[in-house]
Design a protein around this motif. Structure first.
Motif, mmCIF file in Angstrom:
data_model
loop_
_atom_site.group_PDB
_atom_site.id
_atom_site.type_symbol
_atom_site.label_atom_id
_atom_site.label_comp_id
_atom_site.label_asym_id
_atom_site.label_seq_id
_atom_site.Cartn_x
_atom_site.Cartn_y
_atom_site.Cartn_z
ATOM 1 N N PRO A 1 3.222 -2.154 8.400
ATOM 2 C CA PRO A 1 3.425 -0.837 9.007
ATOM 3 C C PRO A 1 3.650 -0.937 10.512
ATOM 4 O O PRO A 1 3.176 -1.853 11.177
ATOM 5 N N THR B 1 -2.406 -2.376 1.922
ATOM 6 C CA THR B 1 -2.927 -1.013 2.033
ATOM 7 C C THR B 1 -3.350 -0.778 3.474
ATOM 8 O O THR B 1 -3.956 -1.649 4.091
ATOM 9 N N THR C 1 -3.555 4.078 1.909
ATOM 10 C CA THR C 1 -2.282 4.219 1.205
ATOM 11 C C THR C 1 -1.615 2.857 1.063
ATOM 12 O O THR C 1 -1.606 2.059 1.995
ATOM 13 N N TYR D 1 1.492 0.137 0.607
ATOM 14 C CA TYR D 1 2.837 0.005 1.170
ATOM 15 C C TYR D 1 3.475 -1.280 0.656
ATOM 16 O O TYR D 1 2.796 -2.192 0.186
ATOM 17 N N SER E 1 5.681 3.639 1.308
ATOM 18 C CA SER E 1 4.232 3.827 1.254
ATOM 19 C C SER E 1 3.988 4.885 0.185
ATOM 20 O O SER E 1 4.724 5.876 0.092
#
Length: 98
Positions: free
Chosen positions: A7, A38, A42, A44, A53
């Protein structure tokens, strides 16, 4: 249009989806782009140049535990169509709140 698997990267646009760019069903993603990590509760995954995601039964279970800990009255979701035929996501909601 992503190059970073974790991310926080940049993208040149939304990933192609069934309904519109950036929108895809769990029942599709769980097989075509399974989660690799995670963050913030959430899942991904980066698959090719696409990054997704999304919630899984495991992330939903943890969210339902949090909801119970906070004494919240329940949970909701938009519709059943993105879930698997055997209802993996709605089962996680039910089990997690039960």
């Amino acid at each position: 249009g992503v190059t970073q698997a974790t991310p926080g990267g940049t993208a040149t646009g939304a990933a192609p989806g069934t309904y519109e760019p950036g929108i895809e069903d769990y029942k599709v993603l769980k097989n075509t782009c399974p989660p690799t990590g995670t963050i913030a509760g959430t899942s991904y995954a980066k698959c090719g140049s696409n990054w997704w995601s999304y919630d899984t039964p495991a992330t939903i279970t943890s969210k339902m535990a949090w909801a119970k800990q906070q004494s919240l009255g329940g949970a909701f979701f938009w519709d059943f169509t993105g879930d698997t035929a055997n209802g993996e996501l709605v089962t996680a909601i039910n089990s997690g709140l039960g």
